[in-house]
Design a protein around this motif. Structure first.
Motif, PDB file in Angstrom:
ATOM      1  N   PHE A   1      -0.388  20.088   4.979  1.00 37.15           N
ATOM      2  CA  PHE A   1      -1.615  20.853   5.158  1.00 37.15           C
ATOM      3  C   PHE A   1      -1.544  21.672   6.432  1.00 37.15           C
ATOM      4  N   GLY A   2      -1.014  21.072   7.491  1.00 37.61           N
ATOM      5  CA  GLY A   2      -0.858  21.801   8.747  1.00 37.61           C
ATOM      6  C   GLY A   2       0.068  22.993   8.593  1.00 37.61           C
ATOM      7  N   ASP A   3       1.151  22.792   7.861  1.00 38.62           N
ATOM      8  CA  ASP A   3       2.079  23.904   7.615  1.00 38.62           C
ATOM      9  C   ASP A   3       1.413  24.996   6.793  1.00 38.62           C
TER      10      ASP A   3
ATOM     11  N   ALA B   1       0.844  -1.201   0.000  1.00 36.02           N
ATOM     12  CA  ALA B   1       0.000   0.000   0.000  1.00 36.02           C
ATOM     13  C   ALA B   1       0.875   1.245   0.000  1.00 36.02           C
ATOM     14  N   ILE B   2       0.356   2.312  -0.521  1.00 42.22           N
ATOM     15  CA  ILE B   2       1.093   3.566  -0.624  1.00 42.22           C
ATOM     16  C   ILE B   2       1.249   4.177   0.765  1.00 42.22           C
ATOM     17  N   PRO B   3       2.472   4.442   1.211  1.00 46.86           N
ATOM     18  CA  PRO B   3       2.700   4.995   2.551  1.00 46.86           C
ATOM     19  C   PRO B   3       2.663   6.518   2.545  1.00 46.86           C
ATOM     20  N   ALA B   4       3.014   7.096   3.676  1.00 44.29           N
ATOM     21  CA  ALA B   4       3.277   8.528   3.852  1.00 44.29           C
ATOM     22  C   ALA B   4       2.033   9.381   3.798  1.00 44.29           C
ATOM     23  N   LEU B   5       0.965   8.955   4.434  1.00 47.65           N
ATOM     24  CA  LEU B   5      -0.194   9.829   4.549  1.00 47.65           C
ATOM     25  C   LEU B   5       0.091  10.982   5.497  1.00 47.65           C
ATOM     26  N   ASN B   6       0.911  10.761   6.508  1.00 47.10           N
ATOM     27  CA  ASN B   6       1.240  11.822   7.447  1.00 47.10           C
ATOM     28  C   ASN B   6       1.982  12.963   6.785  1.00 47.10           C
ATOM     29  N   LYS B   7       2.709  12.675   5.714  1.00 46.88           N
ATOM     30  CA  LYS B   7       3.437  13.725   5.007  1.00 46.88           C
ATOM     31  C   LYS B   7       2.464  14.758   4.452  1.00 46.88           C
ATOM     32  N   SER B   8       1.371  14.313   3.865  1.00 44.97           N
ATOM     33  CA  SER B   8       0.408  15.255   3.301  1.00 44.97           C
ATOM     34  C   SER B   8      -0.300  16.034   4.399  1.00 44.97           C
ATOM     35  N   THR B   9      -0.570  15.399   5.548  1.00 46.35           N
ATOM     36  CA  THR B   9      -1.231  16.125   6.621  1.00 46.35           C
ATOM     37  C   THR B   9      -0.303  17.153   7.247  1.00 46.35           C
ATOM     38  N   SER B  10       0.994  16.848   7.327  1.00 48.85           N
ATOM     39  CA  SER B  10       1.907  17.848   7.872  1.00 48.85           C
ATOM     40  C   SER B  10       2.037  19.024   6.913  1.00 48.85           C
TER      41      SER B  10
END
Length: 121
Positions: A51-53, A40-49
């Motif tokens: 967005f947070g930035d 499965a494609i990883p790094a969902l947290n990267k996109s949320t960080s």
């Protein structure tokens, strides 16, 4: 309206990663739970960080606009000839519009959060 959960999740993943298709992602449907395979494609947290930035930068930008407006108001009140009444009013209007837009975005987030929390699981 019948929505296939796997298809919807795959579309959301591909949109968040900017891909037109999911390559190498395997999903298994087990009842109402989704289990992702090893590929499965990883790094969902990267996109949320990111967005947070982005959200943090937007709020800081609104804060800077308000500080600039306040500084122009004070300079005009103190008699600084380099600051005109028009400059002060335009800066104040920009600050007001930016703040109103920020409040509207916050209201939409709260509304979306409430709607998600009220969804049946």
């Amino acid at each position: 309206m019948n929505i296939d959960t796997n298809s919807l999740y795959a579309q959301m993943q591909s949109m968040s990663l900017g891909n037109s298709s999911l390559q190498g992602a395997s999903f298994e449907k087990m009842g109402n739970n989704l289990a992702m395979g090893d590929s499965a494609i990883p790094a969902l947290n990267k996109s949320t960080s990111n967005f947070g930035d982005m959200l943090k930068d937007a709020v800081n930008n609104v804060n800077d606009i308000q500080k600039e407006s306040g500084a122009k108001k004070i300079a005009f009140e103190m008699g600084d000839r380099s600051v005109t009444l028009a400059d002060t009013m335009v800066a104040s209007a920009k600050a007001g519009i930016a703040f109103d837009a920020t409040v509207q975005v916050r209201n939409k987030f709260v509304e979306a959060y409430k709607e998600i929390m009220n969804m049946p699981v």
